[in-house]
Design a protein around this motif. Structure first.
Motif, short mmCIF file in Angstrom:
data_model
loop_
_atom_site.label_atom_id
_atom_site.label_comp_id
_atom_site.label_asym_id
_atom_site.label_seq_id
_atom_site.Cartn_x
_atom_site.Cartn_y
_atom_site.Cartn_z
N SER A 117 0.83 -1.21 0.00
CA SER A 117 0.00 0.00 0.00
C SER A 117 0.86 1.26 0.00
CB SER A 117 -0.98 -0.01 1.17
OG SER A 117 -0.37 -0.52 2.30
N THR A 118 2.01 1.19 0.71
CA THR A 118 2.91 2.35 0.73
C THR A 118 3.50 2.57 -0.66
OG1 THR A 118 3.45 1.83 3.01
CG2 THR A 118 4.93 3.34 1.89
N ALA A 119 3.99 1.50 -1.26
CA ALA A 119 4.62 1.61 -2.58
C ALA A 119 3.62 2.16 -3.61
CB ALA A 119 5.14 0.25 -3.02
N SER A 171 6.17 0.87 12.60
CA SER A 171 5.37 0.46 13.77
C SER A 171 4.59 1.62 14.36
CB SER A 171 6.27 -0.12 14.86
OG SER A 171 7.03 -1.17 14.36
N ASN A 172 5.24 2.78 14.45
CA ASN A 172 4.58 3.92 15.07
C ASN A 172 4.32 5.07 14.11
OD1 ASN A 172 4.53 2.79 17.77
ND2 ASN A 172 6.75 2.96 17.66
N GLY A 180 2.15 9.26 7.05
CA GLY A 180 3.49 9.62 7.51
C GLY A 180 4.56 8.81 6.79
N GLN A 181 4.32 7.51 6.66
CA GLN A 181 5.35 6.68 6.02
C GLN A 181 5.46 6.97 4.52
OE1 GLN A 181 3.51 3.39 7.77
NE2 GLN A 181 3.06 2.26 5.91
N VAL A 182 4.30 7.28 3.91
CA VAL A 182 4.33 7.62 2.47
C VAL A 182 5.10 8.92 2.29
CG1 VAL A 182 2.91 8.28 0.47
CG2 VAL A 182 2.16 6.40 1.96
N ALA A 183 4.78 9.91 3.13
CA ALA A 183 5.43 11.23 3.00
C ALA A 183 6.94 11.12 3.17
CB ALA A 183 4.84 12.19 4.03
#
Ligand code: DC
Length: 227
Positions: free
Chosen positions: A18-20, A205-206, A211-214
């Motif tokens: 999903s992130t990719a 994890s947190n 946030g992880q995509v950005a």
């Protein structure tokens, strides 16, 4: 400013796909889910009762299997096709999840799928996720990301994902499937999952999904600018 290859590797259920997908969308890049190819191959072997450990079965399986991706206009995502049939949902079932790591240890299967993945990424401008993308498929990728997350978080996320698809599976079963696949994926002789020295580690994890995509988009944009 040239197009780059973004390789995203990591354990099962870290949210790589999903992130990719979201990173690719933001950058206007093509997303390729290499795990879907191993899953489609597994479905093909299961359906045709072919054994991954029998050489002639493996040859037969590879010779009769055509995996492709096609845009689903309803969802805007690339669906996985096996010999012309949309298998996007079927390849995410627990049955396929339980068998995919075994098939992914077979050298001839990996050789064939890696060659297909390299062809798909030839023109650059791709985000590909998997286990060996930064190490084997695109060792010269301009950006390598290694995603991690603790087991419990990953199991809960996977449970939610399955529930959204109407499959109710208990947490322990998912957790043990993920742990088992971590073990097989990291210890197999053929292209084990490893964090490359030049990979950027992102522990989700947190982190929130956005946030992880950005975080990855920001690193990618810097790489694209300097490429
Ligand atoms: O990313 P995923 O969980 O859908 O991947 C399914 C399985 O395929 C995973 O257990 C290991 C294997 N795989 C692999 O060996 N190499 C890849 N590049 C992608 C997936």
């Amino acid at each position: 400013m040239g197009k780059i290859v973004i390789a995203i590797d990591g354990f099962s259920g870290c949210g790589k796909s999903s992130t990719a997908k979201a990173v690719a969308k933001t950058l206007g890049y093509t997303y390729i889910d290499s795990g879907a190819m191993y899953r489609a191959a597994t479905l093909h072997f299961l359906t045709n009762k072919l054994s991954p450990t029998n050489q002639s079965d493996v040859e037969k399986g590879l010779a009769t299997m055509l995996i492709s991706f096609q845009l689903n206009p309803e969802t805007g995502a690339q669906d996985t096709y096996l010999n012309g049939k949309n298998v996007e949902d079927e390849i995410r079932s627990m049955h396929v999840s339980q068998h995919v790591s075994e098939l992914a240890t077979i050298a001839a299967v990996r050789k064939e799928l890696v060659a297909q993945q390299q062809r798909l990424g030839k023109g650059k401008g791709v985000v590909m996720d998997g286990r060996d993308i930064g190490s084997v498929v695109f060792p010269k990728a301009e950006l390598k990301v290694f995603m991690t997350a603790n087991l419990e978080t990953r199991a809960k996320r996977r449970q939610l994902e399955l529930l959204e698809k109407g499959q109710e599976v208990n947490l322990e079963e998912i957790q043990s499937n993920l742990a088992g696949r971590d073990q097989v994926d990291s210890s197999r002789a053929e292209s084990p999952l490893v964090k490359m020295p030049d990979a950027v580690e992102v522990d989700t994890s947190n982190l929130t999904f956005d946030g992880q995509v950005a975080q990855i988009v920001q690193i990618a944009q810097a790489k694209i600018k300097s490429n």
